[in-house]
Write a protein that holds these residues in place. Sequence first.
Motif, short mmCIF file in Angstrom:
data_model
loop_
_atom_site.label_atom_id
_atom_site.label_comp_id
_atom_site.label_asym_id
_atom_site.label_seq_id
_atom_site.Cartn_x
_atom_site.Cartn_y
_atom_site.Cartn_z
N LYS A 210 0.83 -1.21 0.00
CA LYS A 210 0.00 0.00 0.00
C LYS A 210 0.87 1.25 0.00
CE LYS A 210 -3.75 2.16 2.63
NZ LYS A 210 -4.60 2.07 3.85
N THR A 211 1.91 1.25 0.83
CA THR A 211 2.82 2.40 0.91
C THR A 211 3.54 2.62 -0.42
OG1 THR A 211 3.18 2.01 3.27
CG2 THR A 211 4.80 3.38 2.16
N LEU A 212 4.03 1.53 -1.00
CA LEU A 212 4.73 1.64 -2.29
C LEU A 212 3.79 2.08 -3.40
CD1 LEU A 212 6.99 -1.57 -2.15
CD2 LEU A 212 7.66 0.78 -1.70
N ASN A 213 2.55 1.64 -3.31
CA ASN A 213 1.54 2.05 -4.30
C ASN A 213 1.23 3.54 -4.18
OD1 ASN A 213 -0.41 1.47 -6.37
ND2 ASN A 213 -1.99 1.68 -4.80
N GLN A 214 1.11 4.02 -2.94
CA GLN A 214 0.82 5.44 -2.71
C GLN A 214 1.96 6.32 -3.22
OE1 GLN A 214 0.14 5.50 1.50
NE2 GLN A 214 -2.06 5.02 1.32
N LEU A 215 3.20 5.81 -3.08
CA LEU A 215 4.37 6.57 -3.56
C LEU A 215 4.62 6.36 -5.05
CD1 LEU A 215 6.77 5.83 -0.55
CD2 LEU A 215 5.65 8.01 -1.06
N LYS A 216 3.72 5.55 -5.67
CA LYS A 216 3.83 5.23 -7.10
C LYS A 216 5.17 4.54 -7.44
CE LYS A 216 0.76 8.89 -8.86
NZ LYS A 216 -0.23 8.55 -7.89
N ILE A 217 5.66 3.77 -6.46
CA ILE A 217 6.90 3.00 -6.69
C ILE A 217 6.55 1.65 -7.31
CG2 ILE A 217 8.82 1.85 -5.51
CD1 ILE A 217 8.72 4.13 -3.45
N ILE A 218 5.51 1.01 -6.76
CA ILE A 218 5.00 -0.26 -7.30
C ILE A 218 3.49 -0.13 -7.45
CG2 ILE A 218 4.54 -2.69 -6.75
CD1 ILE A 218 7.35 -2.42 -7.56
N GLN A 219 2.97 -0.45 -8.63
CA GLN A 219 1.52 -0.46 -8.86
C GLN A 219 1.04 -1.88 -8.60
OE1 GLN A 219 -0.29 2.33 -9.62
NE2 GLN A 219 1.64 3.43 -9.35
#
Length: 393
Positions: free
Chosen positions: A220-229
């Motif tokens: 979720k954190t990586l998705n919010q930072l647009k690092i991993i979709q």
Amino acid sequence: MRKIFFIFFCFLGLFANEISEKTKNLESNKRIQEQLNKKLEDLANDILSGEKKLKELSDQIQVLNLQTNKLEANAKAQNKELQTLSSQNKELLKSKALMENKLIVLMAKDFAYDLPIPQGYIESKESFMAFEVLEGLDRVLSEEIFKLSKDYEDITRLIDNKQAQIQKINLNLKDYNDQIAKLQLLKQNQLNEINKQKTDRSIYAKKLENLQAQQEELRKTLNQLKIIQNKKQEETKDNKSKPSNNKQTIRQLGSSYQSGNIKKYTGKKTIAPLDSFTVKQKFGNYLDPIYNIKIFNENVILRSTKSDATVRSVLDGKVVFAKDTSMLQRVVIIEHNNGIHTIYAHLDKIAPTIKVGKNVKKGSVVGRIKNDLTFEVTQENFHINPLELISLN
């Protein structure tokens, strides 16, 4: 004074029992702590080993039960026979004692009749008749002594035979009692092993549940930072509404499996985030042998060989995330060249110099950990095996 000593010894007994109980609790707590600190794979191996041990104990108990049941009827009969023989022997010993007393009396009389002739003895018709009577009495006594001696010998032999039978029965009953004691010990071992299994399975299920929750939070954190979709996951309303328990949690974990996008790292190796460590959890697929669930580990867990260890940035970069989280303790994410991001989770402390937007150099202190560091690496929407990036020397 006697009352004081009695109270004192009672107190000592209670104190000893309390110490024994506390010792057991300490040993149990120590084992639980050891199991909590183990790798998931090692804990699973303990559970499988415990199941094998339980099967062996069950087989041994079954065999012993059959043997004990066969011996039980015989033991009851032998106990009854033992009581009869003991009672008979008691009566025989009484008879033997009476015979001994009678023999002593008869031998004393016989000895009296055999006394030497006194000096000045004058033979006469009366004295001759007296000697005839004495000789007759001596013969009677001798015959009686002989018969009594024979009876005494027979009763002694009978007592010895019965005593031998009693000894043989006692040996048989000892074997039976040893079997019973062995059976009780096996059953206690089985109970202890069952309790260990319950504890280990509970810890294992909790670890799987935490693993899922932690990975979900990091995704979720990586998705919010647009690092991993993240891939879209279907979540049923039933899973949200049903009460949480180990089996339900495990089913949810299995159904939410996703094998993230993986990319092979081909760049140059860099430094490790810890000076000295072992790999507690590997990257990639993990097939759970307990519930047969396939889990994809998107990160590695590195265990430091010393406590309160320093965590360092493995490359030059810029801090894009640094804060406390609900499941991963303190987390720092650093952005590097070539679309690479490194994630440092389960930090106990974040270095005061680490702020979002700040540039850091390779080797800069990111924070500190007590024991374990969760380390993850991504590159352009792909996961990379962190061990391919860092040097393990």
